[in-house]
Design an enzyme around this catalytic site. Structure first.
Site, mmCIF file in Angstrom:
data_model
loop_
_atom_site.group_PDB
_atom_site.id
_atom_site.type_symbol
_atom_site.label_atom_id
_atom_site.label_comp_id
_atom_site.label_asym_id
_atom_site.label_seq_id
_atom_site.Cartn_x
_atom_site.Cartn_y
_atom_site.Cartn_z
ATOM 1 N N HIS A 306 0.852 -1.178 0.156
ATOM 2 C CA HIS A 306 0.055 -0.063 -0.087
ATOM 3 C C HIS A 306 0.840 1.270 0.057
ATOM 4 O O HIS A 306 1.954 1.196 0.625
ATOM 5 C CB HIS A 306 -0.945 -0.043 1.167
ATOM 6 N N ASP A 363 -7.887 -4.477 -0.371
ATOM 7 C CA ASP A 363 -8.444 -4.565 -1.554
ATOM 8 C C ASP A 363 -8.461 -6.035 -1.915
ATOM 9 O O ASP A 363 -9.102 -6.837 -2.679
ATOM 10 C CB ASP A 363 -7.729 -3.832 -2.568
#
Length: 427
Positions: A306, A363
């Site tokens: 991320h 995600d």
């Protein structure tokens, strides 16, 4: 420690004030720097630029911390729910039981779309992406409820509570209408006896004679919404704030945020996870070859790592258990999920991924859950937008209450110097 820094340029020194946030973050206050020194700063992509002071969300990516209004995300995920978190973000405090009940009633009363909005959603070309329909639906919603959509900041603030509840209530109906238009199924009206996520799942998928919605599934969806409710100054939130800084109403500002989220580098990551898993399966791989290919730099492992978190994404830890619970409730056993489990297991143990801090992110798990619930991949970003709506609204409100001027970034011009016009016949 000094509360100022000094910029030296040429023979001159310029003091720069230091701003300190409530969590100890420090920033150079450069608002007067151009006026004093003639210099501006350059920060491509705003990766190291504080664009605002905000009280909504705090992130410490190195420590894996995410807090809404000071409340840790793990505690909210365990004890709260999406609609309560909506009020927390919108008002700055946890609601009383009475206020939460009134908000839930208001959401229920707003769930039926105005006919003009439904017409707008159903009038877009069939090939339109659902995010395009969502943005169109928000504009139409503002037009149908023009008393809440004035572009007069004082009036829009006065009507904010109703506008925010209307948007949060209408988004599931717009999304469901978009989906059913594409599947050519009849609309399923909202059911006020169901909670927010149960009602959305019903509007999306219900058929005559369907069994009641499994609580584990609606709980998993509620958790996805809660974990996506805000995430500081990302692309879509910054877009919302910039639009709001020009005096635009919440409907227009959120429509712009939806368009920003639409981009595959922002809101499409969970869809990319499913596409990756399907590609691995279709190639006949169980994930082993893909892992090696990723380590060799030949493939990109979607859903891992991320930009903000240099530690385990705190939302991913929470969603992993919900993912396992939802899949168990559905009784699913598929090769796609087996591949996902293998990728996760390797990434959490292999030094290559650990050293590079490539942990599974939110995600990765949300994509798996949404596919298991039956959502087509082109709806994944729509669900992201539904979860993010209260955060966008909270930032709109913050701009409307405290914003003093329209946002206007500077640039470093690298084009041609002054040139003379050449007549067409001489070119």
């Amino acid at each position: 420690m000094s509360d100022t820094a000094t910029l030296t340029f040429g023979d001159s020194n310029y003091p720069i004030n230091i701003l300190t946030g409530t969590e100890g973050e420090k920033a150079l206050d450069i608002r007067q720097m151009r006026k004093d020194s003639g210099l501006i700063t350059y920060d491509d992509g705003y990766g190291n630029t504080g664009s605002c002071e905000s009280t909504v969300t705090f992130i410490d990516g190195d420590k894996g911390i995410l807090r809404y209004r000071g409340y840790d995300i793990s505690e909210l995920a365990q004890k709260s729910n999406f609609l309560e978190v909506c009020l927390l973000l919108l008002d700055g405090e946890l609601p009383t039981a009475r206020k939460l009940s009134e908000f839930e009633d208001k959401i229920s009363s707003f769930q039926n779309l105005p006919s003009e909005v439904l017409h707008a959603v159903q009038s877009v070309p069939p090939s339109t992406h659902p995010m395009g329909s969502l943005a169109s639906g928000l504009h139409a919603l503002g037009g149908a409820c023009s008393h809440l959509c004035t572009n007069d900041r004082a009036k829009d603030l006065e009507n904010f509570d109703d506008a925010a509840a209307l948007i949060i209530a209408a988004l599931p109906a717009i999304a469901a209408a978009t989906h059913r238009q594409k599947t050519k199924d009849n609309l399923c009206p909202p059911n006020n006896s169901l909670n927010y996520c149960e009602n959305f799942l019903s509007m999306m998928f219900a058929k005559d004679g369907d069994a009641p919605i499994n609580p584990s599934l609606s709980k998993a969806l509620d958790l996805i919404f809660l974990l996506h409710a805000d995430h500081e100054q990302n692309c879509s939130t910054s877009t919302c704030r910039m639009i709001a800084s020009g005096g635009a109403n919440p409907f227009a500002s959120l429509s712009g945020a939806v368009s920003a989220l639409w981009g595959p580098l922002h809101g499409g990551a969970n869809m990319a996870v499913i596409n990756m898993l399907n590609d691995i399966h279709n190639s006949g791989d169980d994930g082993s070859k893909f892992i090696q290919s990723a380590k060799d730099g030949k493939s990109r492992l979607m859903g891992f790592g991320h930009r903000v978190y240099r530690n385990y994404d705190p939302r991913a830890k929470i969603l992993k258990s919900a993912c396992d619970e939802a899949l168990a409730a559905l009784g699913l056993n598929s090769p796609i999920l087996d591949i996902a489990s293998r990728l996760e297991e390797v990434a959490l143990q292999d030094p290559y991924f650990i050293d590079r801090k490539l942990y599974p992110n939110v995600d990765f798990y949300s994509g798996i859950i949404l596919q298991a619930l039956g959502f087509p991949t082109n709806m994944f970003t729509v669900l992201f937008a539904m979860g993010r709506a209260p955060g966008w609204l909270a930032h709109w409100k913050e701009i409307a209450q405290t914003g003093k001027r329209i946002h206007r970034p500077r640039q470093i011009y690298q084009g041609s110097n002054l040139r003379q016009y050449i007549a067409l016949e001489d070119r």
